[in-house]
Write an enzyme that holds these catalytic residues in place. Structure first.
Site, PDB file in Angstrom:
ATOM      1  N   SER A   1       0.807  -1.225   0.000  1.00  0.00           N
ATOM      2  CA  SER A   1       0.000   0.000   0.000  1.00  0.00           C
ATOM      3  C   SER A   1       0.835   1.267   0.000  1.00  0.00           C
ATOM      4  O   SER A   1       1.930   1.306   0.588  1.00  0.00           O
ATOM      5  CB  SER A   1      -0.913   0.019   1.231  1.00  0.00           C
ATOM      6  OG  SER A   1      -1.774  -1.091   1.250  1.00  0.00           O
TER       7      SER A   1
ATOM      8  N   HIS B   1      -7.288   0.268   6.409  1.00  0.00           N
ATOM      9  CA  HIS B   1      -6.916  -1.129   6.622  1.00  0.00           C
ATOM     10  C   HIS B   1      -6.989  -1.525   8.101  1.00  0.00           C
ATOM     11  O   HIS B   1      -7.389  -2.645   8.432  1.00  0.00           O
ATOM     12  CB  HIS B   1      -5.516  -1.397   6.068  1.00  0.00           C
ATOM     13  CG  HIS B   1      -5.472  -1.418   4.567  1.00  0.00           C
ATOM     14  ND1 HIS B   1      -6.089  -2.398   3.830  1.00  0.00           N
ATOM     15  CD2 HIS B   1      -4.897  -0.575   3.672  1.00  0.00           C
ATOM     16  CE1 HIS B   1      -5.895  -2.169   2.544  1.00  0.00           C
ATOM     17  NE2 HIS B   1      -5.185  -1.070   2.419  1.00  0.00           N
TER      18      HIS B   1
END
Length: 515
Positions: free
Chosen positions: A340, A443
């Protein structure tokens, strides 16, 4: 190139103009100053159209005959899109203010409710039934209150939702509402947005969405949307698109029956032997890992196709469903992780460094350790970059074309500094008790933990500007995903591996939060 590839290419080239391009285009085609009559005619037509759209909106809210209602819904949705952005905002302001709830009625009902005497529970017969009408009065007023607390514009939203194309139309309306809020913070518009957002969350619950695997065999119209809406790592060409949908790769999207052929959100997955540490391994690894040898499902991009669904967390459900689907279809996969970006890191760091330059060393925090500052100044001896380490670091990170990345000496010196500061940013820097970084917050609330920081993982212009090239792996553990999500939701506790904590030098910890 086959017909399908050509169709995708042509469609992707015909994307809507950006706001800047639209403005230039409007200026190029604006009427000449001398052409007053044309301008006036256009203005009169716009005003007449606005009145008609406003009237059709009122008709949708007030009428009940289905035959006429369908016509009014069509007229309103078509008319709304014909309006200028300014007139759309004007119409939404009217909707928010003139079709709100009736507060006078709400207040009167509340007065009635407060005036009721609460039963003491003793006035019942042998069967436990109330012998008076006290509770029935409570129930009646509570029912009336529930009805009175619904704004009139709920009727518009509900009727549009059941109308063909109405759900997609409502996402466009909310996108306009969000743009209004960004320009001006108006209470009635915020209330309108909040109400519509709650409706969309209900209508777009996972039970109403289909998890769909997108492949190269899908229609060109759908694949073109993947190209157009990919927001994390742009798709460069048809070969890139075909690779992302081919062997060793998966792409899944949520599709709603009311918006067929267009995923509301989609996620791209790479099947690999190990958790990747650079985006190059994912995007340009050729040939891919044989699927039978893969042990890791790496989520490297998740993109929403509807700006009007901002804040509607479809990604949370999408990731979890994809994890369970991949695990079911491929038992050899046991690692689930992301690669990410860290979009807010460099902005946060540069603001810290800039505040030091403005305030001076006495009034600001020196975010560098003594040994880091010495190493940095020694590496910058050949150039005048500042009087202290903070100024030197600011100069390097704001240099044109990221010149520091061309020097192995500077890269070596900056690596431990930026990794430590990035770990601090992800683990310790918070806003309202939650992670400051938007991607980290996403997340973590889904039940992931911060697993590993990757140095020089994305050397693109975007990657260097956002995070100095650092990327992060978030780990999704099937055993702990719900526990981690609950801990983050209730206390803001951020789960991070010992590898991440190793970069930070905080006060002594009694225990490592990750086993």
């Amino acid at each position: 190139m086959n017909k399908k590839g050509l169709a995708i290419l042509l469609r992707s080239k015909m994307r809507p103009l950006s706001p800047v391009s639209k403005k230039v285009n409007q200026l190029q085609h604006a009427p000449l100053e001398g052409n007053v009559s044309a301008t006036q005619s256009s203005s009169i037509k716009t005003e007449r159209d606005f009145g008609q759209v406003r009237e059709s909106m009122h008709s949708v809210i007030s009428m009940n005959k289905k035959e006429i209602l369908d016509t009014a819904l069509n007229e309103f949705s078509e008319g709304y899109f014909s309006l200028s952005q300014e007139n759309r905002h004007k119409l939404l302001l009217i909707l928010a203010r003139e079709y709100d709830l009736n507060r006078t009625k709400v207040r009167d009902l509340m007065k009635q409710y407060v005036g009721l005497e609460i039963p003491n529970g003793e006035e019942t017969d042998e069967h436990g039934a109330e012998t008076d009408g006290h509770l029935s009065a409570f129930y009646r007023i509570e029912r009336n209150l529930r009805h009175a607390l619904k704004p009139m514009y709920e009727v518009l939203f509900e009727r549009l939702n059941t109308h063909p194309g109405g759900l997609k139309f409502l996402t466009s309306v909310r996108a306009d509402i969000l743009s209004m809020i960004a320009d001006e913070n108006v209470a009635s518009i915020r209330a309108l947005d909040s109400y519509l957002k709650e409706k969309l969350i209900t209508w777009l619950s996972p039970a109403n969405l289909e998890l769909y695997q997108i492949t190269w065999d899908d229609p060109a119209s759908l694949l073109e949307k993947i190209v157009a809406y990919e927001a994390v790592h742009p798709i460069s060409n048809l070969i890139d698109l075909k690779r992302r949908l081919g062997l060793g790769r998966r792409c899944f999207g949520y599709i709603h029956p009311s918006i067929p052929g267009e995923p509301l959100i989609f996620i791209e997955v790479a099947l690999m032997k190990n958790i990747a540490g650079t985006i190059q391994e994912v995007l340009w690894h050729d040939p891919p890992t044989p699927e039978c040898e893969a042990t890791t499902a790496l989520f490297y991009s998740i993109s929403s196709t509807q700006p009007g669904l901002a804040g509607v967390n479809l990604g949370k459900f999408l990731i979890k469903r994809v994890i369970y689907l991949v695990k079911k279809d491929m038992p050899n996969i046991y690692n689930f992780a992301t690669l990410s970006p860290i979009p807010g890191f460099m902005q946060w760091l540069l603001s810290k460094l800039a505040s030091s330059e403005r305030s001076g060393p006495i009034f600001c925090e020196n975010i560098l350790e003594p040994e880091e500052e010495k190493a940095l100044l020694d590496a910058c001896m050949d150039s005048t970059t500042g009087e202290n380490g903070m100024e030197a670091l600011l100069h390097l990170l704001t240099s044109a074309n990221h010149e520091w990345t061309q020097s192995e000496k500077l890269i070596t010196v900056l690596e431990p500094i930026l990794l430590r500061l990035c770990a601090r940013y992800l683990v310790l820097e918070k806003k309202r008790g939650k992670a400051l970084d938007s991607v980290a917050n996403f997340h973590l609330q889904n039940g992931a933990m911060i697993g590993r920081l990757n140095w020089m993982a994305d050397r693109s212009e975007k990657g260097l500007s956002q995070s100095g090239g650092i990327m992060v792996n978030y780990i999704y553990s099937l055993e702990h995903i719900e526990d981690y999500a609950q801990a983050y939701f209730s206390t803001g506790h951020i789960q991070a591996s010992s590898d991440v904590h190793r970069h930070i030098k905080p006060p002594e910890r009694n225990e490592d939060p990750i086993n």
